[in-house]
Design an enzyme around this catalytic site. Structure first.
Site, PDB file in Angstrom:
ATOM      1  N   ASP A   1       0.877  -1.172   0.000  1.00  0.00           N
ATOM      2  CA  ASP A   1       0.000   0.000   0.000  1.00  0.00           C
ATOM      3  C   ASP A   1       0.907   1.212   0.000  1.00  0.00           C
ATOM      4  O   ASP A   1       1.643   1.437   0.965  1.00  0.00           O
ATOM      5  CB  ASP A   1      -0.875   0.017   1.257  1.00  0.00           C
ATOM      6  CG  ASP A   1      -1.949  -1.063   1.234  1.00  0.00           C
ATOM      7  OD1 ASP A   1      -2.264  -1.552   0.142  1.00  0.00           O
ATOM      8  OD2 ASP A   1      -2.469  -1.405   2.305  1.00  0.00           O
TER       9      ASP A   1
ATOM     10  N   ASP B   1     -13.657  -4.091  -2.091  1.00  0.00           N
ATOM     11  CA  ASP B   1     -13.541  -3.920  -0.642  1.00  0.00           C
ATOM     12  C   ASP B   1     -14.944  -4.071  -0.071  1.00  0.00           C
ATOM     13  O   ASP B   1     -15.896  -3.468  -0.581  1.00  0.00           O
ATOM     14  CB  ASP B   1     -13.004  -2.528  -0.285  1.00  0.00           C
ATOM     15  CG  ASP B   1     -11.591  -2.297  -0.803  1.00  0.00           C
ATOM     16  OD1 ASP B   1     -10.874  -3.289  -1.032  1.00  0.00           O
ATOM     17  OD2 ASP B   1     -11.207  -1.125  -0.968  1.00  0.00           O
TER      18      ASP B   1
END
Length: 273
Positions: A11, A134
């Site tokens: 990330d 997500d």
């Protein structure tokens, strides 16, 4: 059983030095974890099957993705690289693939404009288009009978709601229904992250991982919650995932990719060593 892939996830958030890998719990309270190119090289040497780079601030702040980080990584690393974050157009996809990525991951933009998946997969091929989903558990099943209701580990019933903008915005979309649509539109893979598990070290969210793996023909990459090799094992055996993605356990040196693969091989999970 086909060979299972182990995929470290980086990330990345941009800073003055040109990119820092960060990892937080549920995308908040981010801790710095190092230079993305250095980490990519390390995972390549450890035997990672692929890498995922997610520019986690791009969608939220409307910034185009970090082409220079991709180019530097692609020059050093020769395993498949998937890049996501802030990819909103065919031109974004083209730039990222040209910079050296093998696949792009689309998330928020696909929810806002599902035809984007079809358009991108028609131009670049399904194998290049990963749809990241997500999701969050939603316990309000009473008012959501049209959703896919699943039984959780403790017997509670829930449906899984798609969330966008890095988990900040609920959409009302059912994860299972959305995943089926994504497959129809031409996505080649799904990267499934349960926000209830992200960064928690509690293991993958098995009910939703298993449901998607059973219902869809395209590969499911399980993500969110890996704390040890046993969690990866359960993702493959109980969750039926095709690949397992992890971040924290690799970034902070708790396990190497090789450690995880050796533990899996010892339990008869086919991995590339």
């Amino acid at each position: 059983m086909l060979t299972k892939r182990i995929i470290p996830c980086l990330d990345v958030t941009l800073d003055a030095s040109g990119g820092t890998v960060v990892k937080g719990v549920e995308f908040v309270d981010l801790k710095k974890a190092g230079d993305p190119v250095d980490l990519a090289k390390r995972y390549n040497e450890q035997g990672a099957d692929e890498l995922v780079f997610l520019d986690i601030t791009a969608s939220h702040e409307g910034r185009s993705t970090m082409i220079d980080v991709i180019e530097r990584t692609a020059n050093e690393v020769f395993i498949p690289l998937t890049v996501g974050g802030g990819i909103n157009s065919v031109e974004d996809v083209r730039q990222i693939l040209r910079a050296g990525a093998d696949k792009v991951s689309v998330n928020t933009a696909a929810v806002k404009n599902p035809e984007f998946i079809r358009e991108a997969s028609n131009i670049f091929g399904s194998q290049c288009i990963v749809t990241a989903i997500d999701c969050k558990r939603n316990l309000d099943v009473e008012n959501n009978q049209d959703k896919t209701i699943l039984e959780l580990e403790d017997g509670t019933l829930a449906w899984y709601e798609v969330v966008i903008y890095g988990g900040r915005e609920p959409t009302g979309l059912d994860t299972v229904q959305w995943a089926k649509k994504v497959e129809e539109l031409g996505s080649g893979e799904i990267l499934l992250t349960s926000m209830n598990r992200d960064g928690t070290y509690d293991g993958f969210d098995i009910p939703i991982t298993k449901k998607l793996s059973e219902e869809l023909d395209i590969p499911i990459i399980a993500s969110g919650g890996v704390g040890n090799p046993e969690h990866m094992y359960k993702g493959f055996v109980d969750g039926k995932a095709d690949a397992g993605l992890a971040a924290s356990i690799f970034h902070f040196g708790e396990y190497t990719v090789r450690d995880v693969k050796e533990a899996l091989r010892a339990k008869n999970i086919p991995v590339r060593l």
